[in-house]
Design a protein around this motif. Sequence first.
Motif, PDB file in Angstrom:
ATOM      1  N   ARG A 156     -40.655 -37.708  12.022  1.00 44.31           N
ATOM      2  CA  ARG A 156     -40.539 -38.063  13.340  1.00 44.31           C
ATOM      3  C   ARG A 156     -41.265 -39.397  13.646  1.00 44.31           C
ATOM      4  O   ARG A 156     -42.364 -39.685  12.943  1.00 44.31           O
ATOM      5  CB  ARG A 156     -41.003 -36.976  14.237  1.00 44.31           C
ATOM      6  CG  ARG A 156     -40.484 -35.697  14.304  1.00 44.31           C
ATOM      7  CD  ARG A 156     -41.051 -34.853  15.166  1.00 44.31           C
ATOM      8  NE  ARG A 156     -41.056 -35.295  16.519  1.00 44.31           N
ATOM      9  CZ  ARG A 156     -40.281 -34.999  17.567  1.00 44.31           C
ATOM     10  NH1 ARG A 156     -39.038 -34.270  17.047  1.00 44.31           N
ATOM     11  NH2 ARG A 156     -40.188 -35.271  18.718  1.00 44.31           N
ATOM     12  N   ASN A 157     -41.240 -39.995  14.659  1.00 43.97           N
ATOM     13  CA  ASN A 157     -41.830 -41.269  15.040  1.00 43.97           C
ATOM     14  C   ASN A 157     -43.285 -41.037  15.605  1.00 43.97           C
ATOM     15  O   ASN A 157     -43.233 -40.039  16.173  1.00 43.97           O
ATOM     16  CB  ASN A 157     -41.309 -42.185  16.198  1.00 43.97           C
ATOM     17  CG  ASN A 157     -39.910 -42.636  15.815  1.00 43.97           C
ATOM     18  OD1 ASN A 157     -39.553 -43.015  14.613  1.00 43.97           O
ATOM     19  ND2 ASN A 157     -38.902 -42.644  16.942  1.00 43.97           N
ATOM     20  N   ARG A 158     -44.170 -41.572  15.117  1.00 43.84           N
ATOM     21  CA  ARG A 158     -45.563 -41.609  15.151  1.00 43.84           C
ATOM     22  C   ARG A 158     -46.047 -41.747  16.626  1.00 43.84           C
ATOM     23  O   ARG A 158     -45.609 -42.673  17.292  1.00 43.84           O
ATOM     24  CB  ARG A 158     -46.320 -42.165  14.228  1.00 43.84           C
ATOM     25  CG  ARG A 158     -46.436 -41.770  12.750  1.00 43.84           C
ATOM     26  CD  ARG A 158     -47.450 -42.418  11.895  1.00 43.84           C
ATOM     27  NE  ARG A 158     -47.406 -42.016  10.571  1.00 43.84           N
ATOM     28  CZ  ARG A 158     -48.112 -42.685   9.546  1.00 43.84           C
ATOM     29  NH1 ARG A 158     -48.815 -43.439   9.747  1.00 43.84           N
ATOM     30  NH2 ARG A 158     -47.933 -42.257   8.241  1.00 43.84           N
ATOM     31  N   GLN A 159     -46.843 -40.916  17.251  1.00 36.26           N
ATOM     32  CA  GLN A 159     -47.056 -40.976  18.479  1.00 36.26           C
ATOM     33  C   GLN A 159     -48.484 -40.474  18.489  1.00 36.26           C
ATOM     34  O   GLN A 159     -48.942 -39.453  18.126  1.00 36.26           O
ATOM     35  CB  GLN A 159     -46.365 -40.713  19.616  1.00 36.26           C
ATOM     36  CG  GLN A 159     -45.967 -39.355  19.914  1.00 36.26           C
ATOM     37  CD  GLN A 159     -44.872 -39.112  20.799  1.00 36.26           C
ATOM     38  OE1 GLN A 159     -44.855 -39.588  21.784  1.00 36.26           O
ATOM     39  NE2 GLN A 159     -43.930 -38.035  20.316  1.00 36.26           N
ATOM     40  N   ASN A 160     -49.171 -40.866  19.739  1.00 37.79           N
ATOM     41  CA  ASN A 160     -50.737 -40.459  19.900  1.00 37.79           C
ATOM     42  C   ASN A 160     -50.469 -38.954  20.376  1.00 37.79           C
ATOM     43  O   ASN A 160     -49.769 -38.675  21.604  1.00 37.79           O
ATOM     44  CB  ASN A 160     -51.469 -41.248  21.005  1.00 37.79           C
ATOM     45  CG  ASN A 160     -52.840 -40.773  21.496  1.00 37.79           C
ATOM     46  OD1 ASN A 160     -53.135 -39.637  21.879  1.00 37.79           O
ATOM     47  ND2 ASN A 160     -53.742 -41.669  20.715  1.00 37.79           N
TER      48      ASN A 160
ATOM     49  N   THR B 113     -41.839 -31.278  20.653  1.00 38.04           N
ATOM     50  CA  THR B 113     -41.607 -31.481  18.934  1.00 38.04           C
ATOM     51  C   THR B 113     -40.789 -30.765  18.448  1.00 38.04           C
ATOM     52  O   THR B 113     -40.394 -30.947  17.250  1.00 38.04           O
ATOM     53  CB  THR B 113     -43.173 -31.624  18.314  1.00 38.04           C
ATOM     54  OG1 THR B 113     -43.619 -30.380  18.480  1.00 38.04           O
ATOM     55  CG2 THR B 113     -44.001 -32.857  18.835  1.00 38.04           C
TER      56      THR B 113
END
Length: 337
Positions: A79-83, A94
Motif C-alpha cells: 500500500r502507499n505509505r501515509q502517516n 486499510t
Amino acid sequence: MPDLDSGHLFLTYLIPIKRGGPRNDVSFKQKVRIELARLPPAHQTPATQKTAYAAPFARNLRNHFARMFVLDNVVYNGRNRQNALVATVKKVNTITPEPVDGLRSAYLVFTADIDAIVKDGDPLPSELSADAQRRVRMAYAQTLWETMGEEIKAIFGNCHGFDGTDSGQAFGAYLERCHVETTMPYHDYYLNLPAFNDLPLKGLIVAVGVPAVIGVGALLLRLFGMSFLLGMNTLVLGLLGVALTCLAFVLAVRFAIANGAKPLPPAAHDDLPTVLKALYIQQRFTDFIAEHQGAAPATLHAAFGDFLAQHAPADITHPTQRPGVISDRAPQPRAGV
C-alpha cells in the motif's frame, strides 16, 4: 545521459510481447521463453564447452554483456505509505484494496553493455551527443541483424509491432521505439580509477553564501535603522543580495545535476578486442612462466623474444581469444554457429 559511461553504452529495451497466442498453440509469451531457452550459452564452463553451438551474441565484437528475459508484470510494493495519524483522522480503511499498477502485456527485456562505436576498430568515446548515441544503437542493431538475424526473428516475431521487420535498419528503428534510459550503469574494467567528476562544493557554497550574507546583513542593518551603507541603500542592497542568492542557488543546483550526469571517460584497454587479447596473453604468459622455470638468462631472453614474436601483444586482432569462450585452448565453436 546515463546510457553512456566509460566509453560504453548500457542499453535497456522493453519490447511488448503479443497478447494471447496462435490458435491451438502456446501463447506468444511462452514462445518467447522457448526461443530464449533454445539460445546456446557461451562456452564458459566444461559442460558448455562440449556443445557445438555458442551464444549468438559471441558472433560479433561489440557485446561485453547481454541478457534477455521475460517480464510478466511489475512488482507490487504494498500500500502507499501515509502517516498513521492522518490515516486515522481520515478514517482510511486499510482493508479496502488500493489500485495496483500492472502491465498491459508481458515484456521482453533486452539489456546489453556494448562498446559505444559505430564500426569495429573505432576508439571508445568520452562523450556522445544524443544523436550520436542513436547512431551507435542503430549500428549495433545492424550488427545483431547481420550476425544473429535468425535468432532475432524467432524471438522478436512474437513481439508486438515486429511483423514486417526485414532488415537491420528496420530492426534498429524497431528497437528505438522500445529503448528506455538506463539509470544505473555498472562498469568494472578500470585498471586505475578515473578522475571522477567531483562536485566543487566549496566554490558552490561561496557562490551562494556570499550574496546571501550580504543580502541578509543589509536587511538586518535596515531593520536596525541604518538606511545607507557606503553610500548604498541597505534595502536595495538587501533585496539585490537575496535575488542574487536565489539565482546562484538555482544555477548551483543545475550545475550539480549536469556534473553528476557527465559520463566517466573510457579506461585504457577497455574495448572488447583489447579485453580478449588481454585474456589470451594472460593465459599464454602463464604457460610461458611455467615452462621456463629455472631457465638460464640467455635461454630465457631468447624464449621471451620468441614469445613476443609468436603472440604479438601489441596486435589486438591476431592471435587472440574469440568472444564467448573461456580459453583459446578450449574447444572452439565453428564460425557462425
